[in-house]
Motif scaffolding. Structure first.
Motif, PDB file in Angstrom:
ATOM      1  N   GLN A 176      22.335  -3.666   6.503  1.00  0.00           N
ATOM      2  CA  GLN A 176      22.653  -2.287   6.127  1.00  0.00           C
ATOM      3  C   GLN A 176      21.484  -1.612   5.420  1.00  0.00           C
ATOM      4  N   TRP A 177      20.642  -2.410   4.758  1.00  0.00           N
ATOM      5  CA  TRP A 177      19.518  -1.858   3.996  1.00  0.00           C
ATOM      6  C   TRP A 177      18.171  -2.187   4.615  1.00  0.00           C
ATOM      7  N   ARG A 178      18.154  -2.663   5.836  1.00  0.00           N
ATOM      8  CA  ARG A 178      16.924  -3.155   6.448  1.00  0.00           C
ATOM      9  C   ARG A 178      15.801  -2.114   6.435  1.00  0.00           C
ATOM     10  N   ASP A 179      16.135  -0.869   6.709  1.00  0.00           N
ATOM     11  CA  ASP A 179      15.110   0.176   6.825  1.00  0.00           C
ATOM     12  C   ASP A 179      14.930   0.977   5.543  1.00  0.00           C
ATOM     13  N   LYS A 180      15.546   0.537   4.444  1.00  0.00           N
ATOM     14  CA  LYS A 180      15.464   1.264   3.184  1.00  0.00           C
ATOM     15  C   LYS A 180      14.303   0.765   2.330  1.00  0.00           C
ATOM     16  N   LEU A 181      13.771   1.694   1.539  1.00  0.00           N
ATOM     17  CA  LEU A 181      12.677   1.368   0.627  1.00  0.00           C
ATOM     18  C   LEU A 181      13.284   0.954  -0.711  1.00  0.00           C
ATOM     19  N   VAL A 182      13.624  -0.315  -0.827  1.00  0.00           N
ATOM     20  CA  VAL A 182      14.340  -0.826  -1.987  1.00  0.00           C
ATOM     21  C   VAL A 182      13.639  -2.088  -2.479  1.00  0.00           C
ATOM     22  N   GLU A 183      13.672  -2.316  -3.789  1.00  0.00           N
ATOM     23  CA  GLU A 183      12.976  -3.449  -4.390  1.00  0.00           C
ATOM     24  C   GLU A 183      13.442  -4.788  -3.815  1.00  0.00           C
ATOM     25  N   TYR A 184      14.742  -5.024  -3.788  1.00  0.00           N
ATOM     26  CA  TYR A 184      15.256  -6.335  -3.413  1.00  0.00           C
ATOM     27  C   TYR A 184      15.713  -6.427  -1.965  1.00  0.00           C
ATOM     28  N   TYR A 185      15.842  -5.285  -1.275  1.00  0.00           N
ATOM     29  CA  TYR A 185      16.325  -5.297   0.094  1.00  0.00           C
ATOM     30  C   TYR A 185      15.340  -4.539   0.975  1.00  0.00           C
ATOM     31  N   GLY A 186      15.518  -4.677   2.253  1.00  0.00           N
ATOM     32  CA  GLY A 186      14.771  -3.849   3.184  1.00  0.00           C
ATOM     33  C   GLY A 186      13.362  -4.327   3.471  1.00  0.00           C
ATOM     34  N   ASP A 187      12.798  -3.761   4.542  1.00  0.00           N
ATOM     35  CA  ASP A 187      11.481  -4.164   5.013  1.00  0.00           C
ATOM     36  C   ASP A 187      10.341  -3.239   4.592  1.00  0.00           C
ATOM     37  N   PRO A 188      10.545  -1.917   4.442  1.00  0.00           N
ATOM     38  CA  PRO A 188       9.406  -1.022   4.198  1.00  0.00           C
ATOM     39  C   PRO A 188       8.560  -1.375   2.978  1.00  0.00           C
ATOM     40  N   VAL A 189       9.171  -1.937   1.936  1.00  0.00           N
ATOM     41  CA  VAL A 189       8.427  -2.227   0.711  1.00  0.00           C
ATOM     42  C   VAL A 189       7.296  -3.218   0.944  1.00  0.00           C
ATOM     43  N   TRP A 190       7.418  -4.055   1.982  1.00  0.00           N
ATOM     44  CA  TRP A 190       6.398  -5.082   2.198  1.00  0.00           C
ATOM     45  C   TRP A 190       5.050  -4.488   2.581  1.00  0.00           C
ATOM     46  N   GLY A 191       5.059  -3.283   3.126  1.00  0.00           N
ATOM     47  CA  GLY A 191       3.803  -2.628   3.441  1.00  0.00           C
ATOM     48  C   GLY A 191       3.176  -1.919   2.261  1.00  0.00           C
ATOM     49  N   LEU A 192       3.848  -1.979   1.105  1.00  0.00           N
ATOM     50  CA  LEU A 192       3.394  -1.251  -0.080  1.00  0.00           C
ATOM     51  C   LEU A 192       3.099  -2.160  -1.260  1.00  0.00           C
ATOM     52  N   VAL A 193       3.253  -3.470  -1.070  1.00  0.00           N
ATOM     53  CA  VAL A 193       3.009  -4.422  -2.159  1.00  0.00           C
ATOM     54  C   VAL A 193       1.592  -4.245  -2.695  1.00  0.00           C
ATOM     55  N   ARG A 194       1.460  -4.283  -4.010  1.00  0.00           N
ATOM     56  CA  ARG A 194       0.166  -4.079  -4.653  1.00  0.00           C
ATOM     57  C   ARG A 194      -0.244  -5.333  -5.419  1.00  0.00           C
ATOM     58  N   MET A 195      -1.528  -5.548  -5.470  1.00  0.00           N
ATOM     59  CA  MET A 195      -2.067  -6.722  -6.168  1.00  0.00           C
ATOM     60  C   MET A 195      -2.435  -6.335  -7.597  1.00  0.00           C
ATOM     61  N   VAL A 196      -1.891  -7.081  -8.547  1.00  0.00           N
ATOM     62  CA  VAL A 196      -2.118  -6.811  -9.968  1.00  0.00           C
ATOM     63  C   VAL A 196      -2.765  -8.049 -10.583  1.00  0.00           C
ATOM     64  N   PRO A 197      -3.858  -7.885 -11.327  1.00  0.00           N
ATOM     65  CA  PRO A 197      -4.534  -9.055 -11.892  1.00  0.00           C
ATOM     66  C   PRO A 197      -3.743  -9.702 -13.016  1.00  0.00           C
ATOM     67  N   PHE A 198      -3.766 -11.021 -13.004  1.00  0.00           N
ATOM     68  CA  PHE A 198      -3.196 -11.822 -14.090  1.00  0.00           C
ATOM     69  C   PHE A 198      -4.078 -13.051 -14.233  1.00  0.00           C
ATOM     70  N   GLU A 199      -4.865 -13.079 -15.304  1.00  0.00           N
ATOM     71  CA  GLU A 199      -5.793 -14.182 -15.547  1.00  0.00           C
ATOM     72  C   GLU A 199      -6.671 -14.406 -14.315  1.00  0.00           C
ATOM     73  N   ASP A 200      -6.592 -15.578 -13.679  1.00  0.00           N
ATOM     74  CA  ASP A 200      -7.474 -15.882 -12.551  1.00  0.00           C
ATOM     75  C   ASP A 200      -6.888 -15.479 -11.205  1.00  0.00           C
ATOM     76  N   TRP A 201      -5.736 -14.826 -11.198  1.00  0.00           N
ATOM     77  CA  TRP A 201      -5.045 -14.545  -9.952  1.00  0.00           C
ATOM     78  C   TRP A 201      -4.912 -13.049  -9.696  1.00  0.00           C
ATOM     79  N   GLN A 202      -4.710 -12.721  -8.437  1.00  0.00           N
ATOM     80  CA  GLN A 202      -4.242 -11.412  -8.023  1.00  0.00           C
ATOM     81  C   GLN A 202      -2.809 -11.598  -7.540  1.00  0.00           C
ATOM     82  N   VAL A 203      -1.866 -11.031  -8.279  1.00  0.00           N
ATOM     83  CA  VAL A 203      -0.446 -11.283  -8.027  1.00  0.00           C
ATOM     84  C   VAL A 203       0.158 -10.139  -7.216  1.00  0.00           C
TER      85      VAL A 203
END
Length: 217
Positions: free
Chosen positions: A125-152
């Motif tokens: 039901q939420w596949r095409d929605k831009l939602v934090e825990y559901y849906g697919d669109p958010v995966w194209g918007l994930v951002r890398m944030v530094p934490f110590e030696d990593w990019q998270v």
């Protein structure tokens, strides 16, 4: 600072292997907000994984943190397990489904002084929605944030704000709004996320007051 210790210990075990396996995951929830710099105090480290196979990849890497057999009640596979449930050698991943078609996979490991929740949700039901825990669109918007030696990989703040507004979490709405007042953000992305999952009127009024964003109903 338990959440930083928990995140560090988790990344030490999973970061490189998950990259090799091309497992897509992102930090969400309060730890995701805190990593951005939002003033919240996380209790757990919440991770969303794109596929059930991704949860299995985490299980293989975190199995040493699973509790022994017979110490945790096994989940019924009908409803979400109790907050006291932990991944254990009887049941390392809890799975359940809902009448609305949602299917869920959850691993919950005690690491250091904290808890890591690794979750995948398949919710047609939420596949095409831009939602934090559901849906697919958010995966194209994930951002890398530094934490110590990593990019998270972290869920965008704009999407997280829309999610907590929908959930009625006014304290987090204010905390994110305060942060965004002094940091650049994508207003179009925020409006898109809010439009796809409008919050209730009280949260809409709060967003209008704190950020000047009118919510259409």
């Amino acid at each position: 600072m338990a959440w930083q210790d928990t995140l560090r210990a988790t990344l030490q075990q999973v970061d490189a292997p998950l990259k090799q396996q091309n497992v897509r995951w992102m930090l969400v929830g309060s730890a995701g907000l805190a990593l951005w710099g939002v003033k919240v105090q996380p209790n757990d480290v919440d991770i969303r994984v794109q596929t059930p196979e991704g949860v299995e990849a985490f299980r293989e890497l975190l199995i040493t943190h699973s509790l022994p057999e017979g110490v945790v009640q096994i989940n019924s596979a009908i409803t979400e397990p109790l907050p006291s449930w932990r991944s254990n050698l009887d049941q390392q991943i809890a799975t359940w489904s809902e009448p609305n078609g949602g299917r869920y996979w959850l691993g919950r490991w005690p690491i250091g002084d904290g808890i890591v929740n690794v979750r995948c949700t398949v919710y047609p039901q939420w596949r095409d929605k831009l939602v934090e825990y559901y849906g697919d669109p958010v995966w194209g918007l994930v951002r890398m944030v530094p934490f110590e030696d990593w990019q998270v990989p972290v869920c965008p703040l704009e999407v997280q704000l829309a999610y907590v507004a929908k959930q009625g979490q006014s304290d987090r709405v204010r905390a994110i709004a305060d942060f965004l007042k002094t940091h650049p953000y994508d207003k179009q992305l925020l409006e898109r996320a809010l439009h796809q999952r409008p919050p209730k009127e009280a949260m809409g009024q709060l967003l209008n007051q704190t950020m000047g964003i009118p919510i259409e109903y």
